[in-house]
Motif scaffolding. Structure first.
Motif, PDB file in Angstrom:
ATOM      1  N   ILE A  42       4.939  -0.290   0.689  1.00  0.00           N
ATOM      2  CA  ILE A  42       5.784  -0.888  -0.338  1.00  0.00           C
ATOM      3  C   ILE A  42       7.200  -0.339  -0.202  1.00  0.00           C
ATOM      4  CG2 ILE A  42       6.111  -1.103  -2.828  1.00  0.00           C
ATOM      5  CD1 ILE A  42       3.056  -0.842  -3.053  1.00  0.00           C
TER       6      ILE A  42
ATOM      7  N   THR B 140      10.626   1.183  -0.899  1.00  0.00           N
ATOM      8  CA  THR B 140      11.075   2.162  -1.887  1.00  0.00           C
ATOM      9  C   THR B 140      12.114   1.554  -2.827  1.00  0.00           C
ATOM     10  OG1 THR B 140      12.687   3.034  -0.306  1.00  0.00           O
ATOM     11  CG2 THR B 140      10.570   4.162  -0.455  1.00  0.00           C
TER      12      THR B 140
ATOM     13  N   GLU C  98      10.111  -0.251  -5.478  1.00  0.00           N
ATOM     14  CA  GLU C  98       9.529   0.710  -6.412  1.00  0.00           C
ATOM     15  C   GLU C  98      10.567   1.221  -7.394  1.00  0.00           C
ATOM     16  OE1 GLU C  98       7.180   3.897  -4.825  1.00  0.00           O
ATOM     17  OE2 GLU C  98       6.465   2.644  -3.190  1.00  0.00           O
ATOM     18  N   LYS C  99      11.750   1.559  -6.889  1.00  0.00           N
ATOM     19  CA  LYS C  99      12.819   2.068  -7.745  1.00  0.00           C
ATOM     20  C   LYS C  99      13.290   0.992  -8.720  1.00  0.00           C
ATOM     21  CE  LYS C  99      17.370   4.278  -7.658  1.00  0.00           C
ATOM     22  NZ  LYS C  99      17.601   3.857  -8.993  1.00  0.00           N
TER      23      LYS C  99
ATOM     24  N   ALA D  21       4.672  -3.478 -13.089  1.00  0.00           N
ATOM     25  CA  ALA D  21       4.445  -2.093 -12.679  1.00  0.00           C
ATOM     26  C   ALA D  21       2.973  -1.863 -12.327  1.00  0.00           C
ATOM     27  CB  ALA D  21       4.889  -1.134 -13.781  1.00  0.00           C
TER      28      ALA D  21
ATOM     29  N   LEU E  68       2.226  -3.460  -8.973  1.00  0.00           N
ATOM     30  CA  LEU E  68       2.757  -2.629  -7.902  1.00  0.00           C
ATOM     31  C   LEU E  68       1.819  -1.454  -7.619  1.00  0.00           C
ATOM     32  CD1 LEU E  68       5.097  -1.959  -5.949  1.00  0.00           C
ATOM     33  CD2 LEU E  68       6.073  -0.599  -7.796  1.00  0.00           C
ATOM     34  N   GLU E  69       1.319  -0.835  -8.675  1.00  0.00           N
ATOM     35  CA  GLU E  69       0.393   0.288  -8.505  1.00  0.00           C
ATOM     36  C   GLU E  69      -0.907  -0.167  -7.840  1.00  0.00           C
ATOM     37  OE1 GLU E  69      -0.821   4.144  -8.428  1.00  0.00           O
ATOM     38  OE2 GLU E  69       1.154   3.359  -8.895  1.00  0.00           O
TER      39      GLU E  69
ATOM     40  N   ARG F 151      -0.204  -0.543  -4.237  1.00  0.00           N
ATOM     41  CA  ARG F 151      -0.075   0.770  -3.604  1.00  0.00           C
ATOM     42  C   ARG F 151      -1.455   1.356  -3.319  1.00  0.00           C
ATOM     43  NH1 ARG F 151       2.692   3.452  -7.307  1.00  0.00           N
ATOM     44  NH2 ARG F 151       4.681   2.888  -6.427  1.00  0.00           N
TER      45      ARG F 151
END
Length: 65
Positions: A7, A9, A12-13, A40, A43-44, A47
């Motif tokens: 993913i 960065t 993510e930010k 969020a 995304l997790e 990941r």
């Protein structure tokens, strides 16, 4: 040209910043807050799926019988 696996960065930010700003905003609607929380969480999940090379291998396994 090989793409980097995993993913971004920057993504993510951006999602972390969006989550922080939206949740702390008293003017933000519940719908807006839930949408950013959902992003969020997705995304997790991505990941965890990326990190676990055996993710999903137990599906339809006979061990549950």
């Amino acid at each position: 040209m090989n793409k980097k696996r995993g993913i971004s960065t920057e993504l993510e930010k951006a999602i972390a910043d969006m989550l922080r700003v939206t949740i702390s905003d008293p003017e933000a609607s519940l719908d807006a807050k839930m949408k950013v929380i959902d992003r969020a969480l997705k995304l997790e999940a991505l990941r965890l799926k990326d990190e676990g090379s055996d993710w999903g291998t137990g599906f339809m396994n006979d061990d549950d019988e």
